[in-house]
Design an enzyme around this catalytic site. Structure first.
Site, PDB file in Angstrom:
ATOM      1  N   ASP A 137       0.866  -1.334   0.007  1.00 53.11           N
ATOM      2  CA  ASP A 137       0.052   0.194   0.120  1.00 53.11           C
ATOM      3  C   ASP A 137       0.735   1.300  -0.107  1.00 53.11           C
ATOM      4  OD1 ASP A 137       0.889  -0.404   2.818  1.00 53.11           O
ATOM      5  OD2 ASP A 137      -0.998  -0.855   3.425  1.00 53.11           O
ATOM      6  N   ASN A 148      -7.109  -2.656  14.352  1.00 53.55           N
ATOM      7  CA  ASN A 148      -8.665  -3.180  14.057  1.00 53.55           C
ATOM      8  C   ASN A 148      -8.713  -4.146  12.965  1.00 53.55           C
ATOM      9  OD1 ASN A 148      -7.684  -1.965  11.958  1.00 53.55           O
ATOM     10  ND2 ASN A 148      -8.869  -0.109  11.719  1.00 53.55           N
ATOM     11  N   HIS A 199      -6.993  -4.606  10.236  1.00 55.58           N
ATOM     12  CA  HIS A 199      -6.593  -4.480   9.020  1.00 55.58           C
ATOM     13  C   HIS A 199      -5.372  -5.052   8.536  1.00 55.58           C
ATOM     14  CE1 HIS A 199      -4.575  -0.400   9.822  1.00 55.58           C
ATOM     15  NE2 HIS A 199      -3.692  -0.993   9.438  1.00 55.58           N
ATOM     16  N   GLU A 250      -9.346  -1.702   5.764  1.00 56.21           N
ATOM     17  CA  GLU A 250     -10.028  -1.597   6.874  1.00 56.21           C
ATOM     18  C   GLU A 250     -11.435  -2.589   7.111  1.00 56.21           C
ATOM     19  OE1 GLU A 250      -8.464  -0.054   8.886  1.00 56.21           O
ATOM     20  OE2 GLU A 250      -8.309   2.215   8.225  1.00 56.21           O
TER      21      GLU A 250
END
Ligand code: GLP
Length: 255
Positions: free
Chosen positions: A67, A136, A138, A143
């Site tokens: 990313d 979280n 990811h 996400e």
């Protein structure tokens, strides 16, 4: 999933680096998927020092990073392009022409995402995908509620993720709001995945990834569908696992 639990974060990172280096020794033309984040820094440090000591050549290796932040030019000090140069690429004999990171400042981001997928396919696919994990759940920047079949695309970051990455920017307002990331479907297409999670802050996400329900609520849980995943954790990150003793019985001391 093969779950390896180590006493310390350092030992976990060393094992992760050894795994990566073994794949390059086995196949000097390997296609590696690379990750960023603080967790990976000791891994890349170990890879670079082993390269110097043992001359494990990366000259034929191809890489694809997961990313990049939208809006940051490659030369921006906080870009993942800069991270990779400093953490790894400038320290080994890799051919920069064989390294790939999505361009966060592309004029047409949708076209950039499509081209990235095509480049991965043209390379023959990723042999080993290295992954960190967000608090979280990811992976990459996928996400919660990302489609488990998603491909490379632009995604809006959660405030939680922006806060977690705030330390790398001078102020919260400078922390990017969007990223371009390989999708979960892209990651699942890799021939093998190697996840590293260290520290107490990752324990909930690690437990949800390994033992939780398969759910877009925890994008990393999609790895339960992949046939060749190795997870390397330290004791702190393993603290939420209900079956931790079983994993240690199967793979004592990460063996
Ligand atoms: C970042 C990256 C991920 C990384 C994760 C954890 O936002 N996009 O690839 O795995 O979040 O980062 P860290 O290792 O700094 O905790």
């Amino acid at each position: 999933m093969k779950v390896l639990i180590f006493d310390t974060a350092e030992a976990a990172a060393q094992r992760c680096a050894a795994h990566l280096l073994d794949r390059v020794r086995e196949n000097p033309c390997a296609v590696l998927g690379l990750a960023t984040g603080g967790t990976m820094l000791p891994v890349y440090d170990r890879v670079a020092t082993t390269y110097l000591a043992e001359r494990v050549s990366f000259s034929q290796v191809t890489t694809f990073n997961l990313d990049e932040y939208v809006g940051l030019a490659s030369k921006h000090v906080c870009s993942y392009h800069s991270y990779m140069r400093v953490a790894l690429f400038d320290r080994i004999d890799i051919d920069l022409g064989k390294t790939h990171i999505p361009k966060g400042d592309a004029v047409d981001l949708a076209a950039e995402a499509r081209a990235y997928e095509q480049q991965i396919t043209a390379s023959g696919g990723i042999d080993l995908q290295l992954l960190g994990i967000g608090q979280n759940g990811h992976i990459g920047f996928n996400e919660p509620t990302s489609s488990l079949a998603s491909r490379t695309r632009v995604i809006v970051l959660t405030e939680e993720t922006r806060h977690a990455n705030r330390i790398y920017f001078t102020k919260h307002a400078d922390t990017p709001r969007r990223a371009i990331t390989m999708g979960i479907g892209t990651i699942l297409a890799a021939k093998a995945c190697l996840v590293l999670g260290t520290g107490e802050g990752k324990s909930d996400a690690i437990a949800a990834m390994i033992e939780g329900p398969l759910s877009a609520r925890c994008p990393a849980s999609a790895l339960q569908m992949h046939p060749a995943v190795t997870v390397i954790v330290d004791r702190a990150a393993a603290a939420g696992l209900k079956l931790g003793d079983d994993y240690q019985r199967v793979h004592p001391n990460g063996a």
